[in-house]
Design a protein around this motif. Structure first.
Motif, short mmCIF file in Angstrom:
data_model
loop_
_atom_site.label_atom_id
_atom_site.label_comp_id
_atom_site.label_asym_id
_atom_site.label_seq_id
_atom_site.Cartn_x
_atom_site.Cartn_y
_atom_site.Cartn_z
N ALA A 32 0.84 -1.20 0.00
CA ALA A 32 0.00 0.00 0.00
C ALA A 32 0.88 1.25 0.00
CB ALA A 32 -0.92 0.00 1.21
N ARG A 33 0.37 2.29 -0.63
CA ARG A 33 1.11 3.56 -0.69
C ARG A 33 1.14 4.22 0.69
NH1 ARG A 33 -2.56 5.84 -4.90
NH2 ARG A 33 -2.61 7.47 -3.34
N ASP A 34 2.22 4.93 0.96
CA ASP A 34 2.39 5.59 2.25
C ASP A 34 1.36 6.69 2.46
OD1 ASP A 34 3.64 6.04 4.69
OD2 ASP A 34 4.98 7.56 3.85
N LYS A 45 2.25 3.96 7.76
CA LYS A 45 2.68 2.71 7.13
C LYS A 45 3.78 2.05 7.96
CE LYS A 45 4.35 0.81 2.79
NZ LYS A 45 4.58 1.07 1.37
N SER A 46 4.72 2.84 8.45
CA SER A 46 5.81 2.28 9.24
C SER A 46 5.30 1.63 10.53
CB SER A 46 6.88 3.32 9.55
OG SER A 46 6.33 4.41 10.23
N PHE A 47 4.27 2.21 11.14
CA PHE A 47 3.66 1.62 12.34
C PHE A 47 3.14 0.22 12.03
CE2 PHE A 47 -0.25 0.67 14.68
CZ PHE A 47 0.18 0.77 15.99
N TRP A 48 2.37 0.09 10.94
CA TRP A 48 1.80 -1.21 10.60
C TRP A 48 2.87 -2.20 10.16
CZ3 TRP A 48 -2.41 -3.09 12.31
CH2 TRP A 48 -3.43 -2.23 12.70
N LEU A 49 3.92 -1.71 9.49
CA LEU A 49 5.00 -2.62 9.10
C LEU A 49 5.74 -3.16 10.32
CD1 LEU A 49 6.46 -0.86 5.93
CD2 LEU A 49 4.96 -2.86 6.05
N ASP A 81 -10.15 -3.39 9.22
CA ASP A 81 -10.29 -1.95 9.37
C ASP A 81 -9.39 -1.17 8.41
OD1 ASP A 81 -11.17 0.48 10.55
OD2 ASP A 81 -9.36 0.52 11.76
N VAL A 82 -8.11 -1.47 8.40
CA VAL A 82 -7.15 -0.64 7.67
C VAL A 82 -7.20 -0.91 6.17
CG1 VAL A 82 -4.71 -0.06 7.45
CG2 VAL A 82 -5.68 -0.52 9.70
N ARG A 83 -7.16 -2.16 5.77
CA ARG A 83 -7.11 -2.50 4.35
C ARG A 83 -8.32 -1.97 3.56
NH1 ARG A 83 -8.07 -7.45 1.22
NH2 ARG A 83 -6.86 -7.24 -0.66
N PRO A 84 -9.57 -2.13 4.06
CA PRO A 84 -10.69 -1.54 3.30
C PRO A 84 -10.60 -0.02 3.19
CG PRO A 84 -11.50 -3.16 4.86
CD PRO A 84 -10.05 -2.96 5.16
N ALA A 85 -10.12 0.64 4.24
CA ALA A 85 -9.98 2.10 4.19
C ALA A 85 -8.91 2.50 3.17
CB ALA A 85 -9.63 2.64 5.57
N LEU A 86 -7.82 1.74 3.12
CA LEU A 86 -6.78 2.01 2.13
C LEU A 86 -7.29 1.80 0.72
CD1 LEU A 86 -3.68 0.32 3.81
CD2 LEU A 86 -4.25 2.75 3.77
N ALA A 87 -8.07 0.75 0.53
CA ALA A 87 -8.62 0.47 -0.81
C ALA A 87 -9.57 1.57 -1.24
CB ALA A 87 -9.33 -0.88 -0.80
N GLN A 88 -10.32 2.11 -0.30
CA GLN A 88 -11.28 3.15 -0.65
C GLN A 88 -10.58 4.44 -1.07
OE1 GLN A 88 -14.31 3.73 2.24
NE2 GLN A 88 -15.54 4.96 0.87
N VAL A 89 -9.55 4.84 -0.36
CA VAL A 89 -8.86 6.08 -0.73
C VAL A 89 -7.93 5.89 -1.92
CG1 VAL A 89 -9.00 7.04 1.59
CG2 VAL A 89 -6.95 5.79 0.91
#
Length: 113
Positions: A32-34, A45-49, A81-89
């Motif tokens: 995913a893009r930063d 992104k660094s937090f999730w990584l 939670d995070v992946r659907p929000a990333l896909a939407q934006v």
């Protein structure tokens, strides 16, 4: 003796499922893009990584069930939670399939015409 072998096999399968889940979440977080994390108003992104990387490391090295379950929860939070929000934006979801914003669950909504 048979039960001990069965329990060990089940434990191995559960550990493998935890590992595959965490590796998959880590790869998806990496791809995913930063700026999508900021646009979706999620942690960086660094937090999730770091969280998902520690989860993978724990699943590979330490066989403590409560740490593995904590890592599984982190992976599930990322997927739900995070992946659907990333896909939407990022323009994912309905836009990729060619739908429009007026599409309902059973096809396009045309206002009763």
């Amino acid at each position: 003796m048979l039960r001990a072998g069965f329990d060990a096999g089940i434990g191995m399968i559960i550990s493998l499922v935890f590992l595959v889940t965490s590796v998959t979440a880590l790869i998806m977080a990496l791809l995913a893009r930063d700026d999508a994390y900021r646009a979706a108003d999620k942690q960086t992104k660094s937090f999730w990584l770091v969280i998902l990387g520690v989860t993978v490391a724990v699943n590979l090295t330490i066989s403590m069930l409560f740490l593995s379950i904590a890592g599984l929860i982190a992976s599930i939070v990322f997927f739900v939670d995070v992946r659907p929000a990333l896909a939407q934006v990022s323009g994912g979801g309905k836009g990729r399939r060619g739908g429009s914003s007026s599409d309902g669950p059973y096809g396009p909504y045309n206002g009763g015409r």
